[in-house]
Enzyme design. Structure first.
Site, PDB file in Angstrom:
ATOM      1  N   PRO A   1     -14.352 -33.191  30.680  1.00 16.18           N
ATOM      2  CA  PRO A   1     -14.382 -34.566  30.209  1.00 16.18           C
ATOM      3  C   PRO A   1     -14.266 -35.615  31.315  1.00 16.18           C
ATOM      4  O   PRO A   1     -13.499 -35.445  32.266  1.00 16.18           O
ATOM      5  CB  PRO A   1     -13.192 -34.660  29.252  1.00 16.18           C
ATOM      6  CG  PRO A   1     -12.385 -33.441  29.472  1.00 16.18           C
ATOM      7  CD  PRO A   1     -13.295 -32.403  30.034  1.00 16.18           C
ATOM      8  N   ASN A   2     -15.069 -36.637  31.153  1.00 12.73           N
ATOM      9  CA  ASN A   2     -15.068 -37.841  31.999  1.00 12.73           C
ATOM     10  C   ASN A   2     -15.709 -37.623  33.371  1.00 12.73           C
ATOM     11  O   ASN A   2     -15.880 -38.586  34.121  1.00 12.73           O
ATOM     12  CB  ASN A   2     -13.642 -38.403  32.164  1.00 12.73           C
ATOM     13  CG  ASN A   2     -13.020 -38.736  30.825  1.00 12.73           C
ATOM     14  OD1 ASN A   2     -13.616 -39.488  30.062  1.00 12.73           O
ATOM     15  ND2 ASN A   2     -11.878 -38.176  30.511  1.00 12.73           N
TER      16      ASN A   2
ATOM     17  N   TYR B   1     -11.756 -40.656  42.723  1.00 11.08           N
ATOM     18  CA  TYR B   1     -12.824 -39.655  42.609  1.00 11.08           C
ATOM     19  C   TYR B   1     -14.047 -39.940  43.487  1.00 11.08           C
ATOM     20  O   TYR B   1     -14.997 -39.165  43.471  1.00 11.08           O
ATOM     21  CB  TYR B   1     -13.260 -39.523  41.139  1.00 11.08           C
ATOM     22  CG  TYR B   1     -12.124 -39.076  40.238  1.00 11.08           C
ATOM     23  CD1 TYR B   1     -11.584 -37.799  40.358  1.00 11.08           C
ATOM     24  CD2 TYR B   1     -11.567 -39.941  39.285  1.00 11.08           C
ATOM     25  CE1 TYR B   1     -10.532 -37.384  39.554  1.00 11.08           C
ATOM     26  CE2 TYR B   1     -10.523 -39.532  38.473  1.00 11.08           C
ATOM     27  CZ  TYR B   1     -10.006 -38.253  38.613  1.00 11.08           C
ATOM     28  OH  TYR B   1      -8.968 -37.843  37.816  1.00 11.08           O
TER      29      TYR B   1
ATOM     30  N   ASN C   1     -14.558 -27.432  36.969  1.00 10.48           N
ATOM     31  CA  ASN C   1     -13.578 -28.513  36.990  1.00 10.48           C
ATOM     32  C   ASN C   1     -13.336 -28.870  35.529  1.00 10.48           C
ATOM     33  O   ASN C   1     -14.149 -29.575  34.930  1.00 10.48           O
ATOM     34  CB  ASN C   1     -14.102 -29.715  37.774  1.00 10.48           C
ATOM     35  CG  ASN C   1     -13.054 -30.822  37.840  1.00 10.48           C
ATOM     36  OD1 ASN C   1     -12.076 -30.803  37.089  1.00 10.48           O
ATOM     37  ND2 ASN C   1     -13.260 -31.791  38.720  1.00 10.48           N
TER      38      ASN C   1
ATOM     39  N   ALA D   1      -9.207 -33.002  32.376  1.00 14.28           N
ATOM     40  CA  ALA D   1      -7.868 -33.008  31.753  1.00 14.28           C
ATOM     41  C   ALA D   1      -7.597 -31.755  30.923  1.00 14.28           C
ATOM     42  O   ALA D   1      -6.434 -31.413  30.682  1.00 14.28           O
ATOM     43  CB  ALA D   1      -7.695 -34.261  30.901  1.00 14.28           C
TER      44      ALA D   1
ATOM     45  N   GLU E   1     -11.430 -22.706  40.085  1.00 13.65           N
ATOM     46  CA  GLU E   1     -11.140 -24.023  39.523  1.00 13.65           C
ATOM     47  C   GLU E   1     -11.121 -25.063  40.647  1.00 13.65           C
ATOM     48  O   GLU E   1     -10.494 -24.833  41.685  1.00 13.65           O
ATOM     49  CB  GLU E   1      -9.775 -23.965  38.830  1.00 13.65           C
ATOM     50  CG  GLU E   1      -9.352 -25.271  38.194  1.00 13.65           C
ATOM     51  CD  GLU E   1      -8.112 -25.071  37.328  1.00 13.65           C
ATOM     52  OE1 GLU E   1      -8.136 -24.236  36.403  1.00 13.65           O
ATOM     53  OE2 GLU E   1      -7.104 -25.754  37.607  1.00 13.65           O
TER      54      GLU E   1
ATOM     55  N   HIS F   1     -10.555 -29.223  41.633  1.00 13.20           N
ATOM     56  CA  HIS F   1     -10.173 -30.594  41.291  1.00 13.20           C
ATOM     57  C   HIS F   1     -10.510 -31.488  42.471  1.00 13.20           C
ATOM     58  O   HIS F   1     -10.161 -31.163  43.621  1.00 13.20           O
ATOM     59  CB  HIS F   1      -8.680 -30.689  40.964  1.00 13.20           C
ATOM     60  CG  HIS F   1      -8.343 -29.858  39.782  1.00 13.20           C
ATOM     61  ND1 HIS F   1      -8.734 -30.207  38.514  1.00 13.20           N
ATOM     62  CD2 HIS F   1      -7.734 -28.658  39.679  1.00 13.20           C
ATOM     63  CE1 HIS F   1      -8.359 -29.261  37.676  1.00 13.20           C
ATOM     64  NE2 HIS F   1      -7.757 -28.305  38.363  1.00 13.20           N
TER      65      HIS F   1
ATOM     66  N   ARG G   1      -0.264 -36.565  42.173  1.00 13.91           N
ATOM     67  CA  ARG G   1      -0.436 -37.497  41.063  1.00 13.91           C
ATOM     68  C   ARG G   1       0.651 -37.269  40.007  1.00 13.91           C
ATOM     69  O   ARG G   1       1.676 -36.670  40.292  1.00 13.91           O
ATOM     70  CB  ARG G   1      -1.853 -37.340  40.511  1.00 13.91           C
ATOM     71  CG  ARG G   1      -2.909 -37.610  41.594  1.00 13.91           C
ATOM     72  CD  ARG G   1      -4.321 -37.468  41.076  1.00 13.91           C
ATOM     73  NE  ARG G   1      -4.612 -38.485  40.077  1.00 13.91           N
ATOM     74  CZ  ARG G   1      -5.669 -38.409  39.250  1.00 13.91           C
ATOM     75  NH1 ARG G   1      -6.500 -37.367  39.302  1.00 13.91           N
ATOM     76  NH2 ARG G   1      -5.878 -39.369  38.371  1.00 13.91           N
TER      77      ARG G   1
HETATM   78  C1  DQA Z   1      -9.486 -33.735  37.855  1.00 11.51           C
HETATM   79  C2  DQA Z   1      -7.975 -33.936  37.759  1.00 11.51           C
HETATM   80  C3  DQA Z   1      -7.535 -34.019  36.299  1.00 11.51           C
HETATM   81  O1  DQA Z   1      -6.125 -34.229  36.221  1.00 11.51           O
HETATM   82  C4  DQA Z   1      -8.215 -35.158  35.605  1.00 11.51           C
HETATM   83  O2  DQA Z   1      -7.868 -35.192  34.232  1.00 11.51           O
HETATM   84  C5  DQA Z   1      -9.693 -35.141  35.773  1.00 11.51           C
HETATM   85  C6  DQA Z   1     -10.241 -34.793  37.081  1.00 11.51           C
HETATM   86  C7  DQA Z   1      -9.968 -33.784  39.317  1.00 11.51           C
HETATM   87  O3  DQA Z   1     -11.114 -33.386  39.552  1.00 11.51           O
HETATM   88  O4  DQA Z   1      -9.250 -34.234  40.219  1.00 11.51           O
HETATM   89  O5  DQA Z   1     -10.441 -35.493  34.882  1.00 11.51           O
HETATM   90  O6  DQA Z   1      -9.809 -32.449  37.340  1.00 11.51           O
END
Ligand code: DQA
Length: 143
Positions: A9-10, A22, A73, A76, A97, A99, A106
């Site tokens: 997501p996002n 990001y 990735n 959340a 995985e 990030h 954070r």
């Molecule tokens: C993330 C870190 C997560 O905590 C966050 O919710 C994201 C992006 C990262 O790539 O740093 O959506 O996975």
């Protein structure tokens, strides 16, 4: 190698979303550069991004027998999706995985990954380079 690159997501909003965290590269630019990277290593990469947990789970299920490695990735979902954990465990494809941000610098809730136990390892805080680092691991180790 055949890579499946999954984003949760996002992450479709890369480049627009919190650029201080990001970066300013878009999701499409990321996919294009990872595609080039795969091709330069006699490999292919397919991409899937979804804001929906079930769609990511379905994509993991259909990856079985098709891909050599998954780079994921989970966004959340990392922090609470036991369903995604189970999906990664249900297939026999090794996953890493990734990030983009250093989740440990954070908020507290980002420090815990429920999905990482289903992965070979986790990379965080290296920006978009983390995706290439994960692919390089699979290319160099062959597993
Ligand atoms: C993330 C870190 C997560 O905590 C966050 O919710 C994201 C992006 C990262 O790539 O740093 O959506 O996975």
């Amino acid at each position: 190698m055949k890579f499946l690159i999954l984003n949760g997501p996002n992450l479709n909003l890369l480049g627009q979303r919190e650029p201080g965290v990001y970066g300013d590269e878009s999701y499409d630019t990321l996919c294009a550069s990872l595609s080039d990277f795969a091709a330069a290593h006699a490999s292919t990469a397919d991409f899937f991004q979804s804001n929906h947990e079930g769609a990511l789970i379905d994509r993991i299920h259909t990856a079985q027998g098709v891909y050599d490695a998954i780079v994921i990735n989970p966004g959340a979902f990392t922090h609470y999706s036991y369903a995604l954990l189970d999906a990664l465990k249900a297939v026999s494809i090794p996953a890493i995985e990734v990030h983009i941000s250093n989740v440990h610098r954070r908020e507290e809730f980002r420090h815990k990954s429920v999905t990482a136990p289903a992965c070979v390892g986790q990379i965080c805080g290296l920006g978009l380079y983390g995706y290439r680092a994960a692919m390089s691991y699979f290319l160099e180790t062959g597993k």
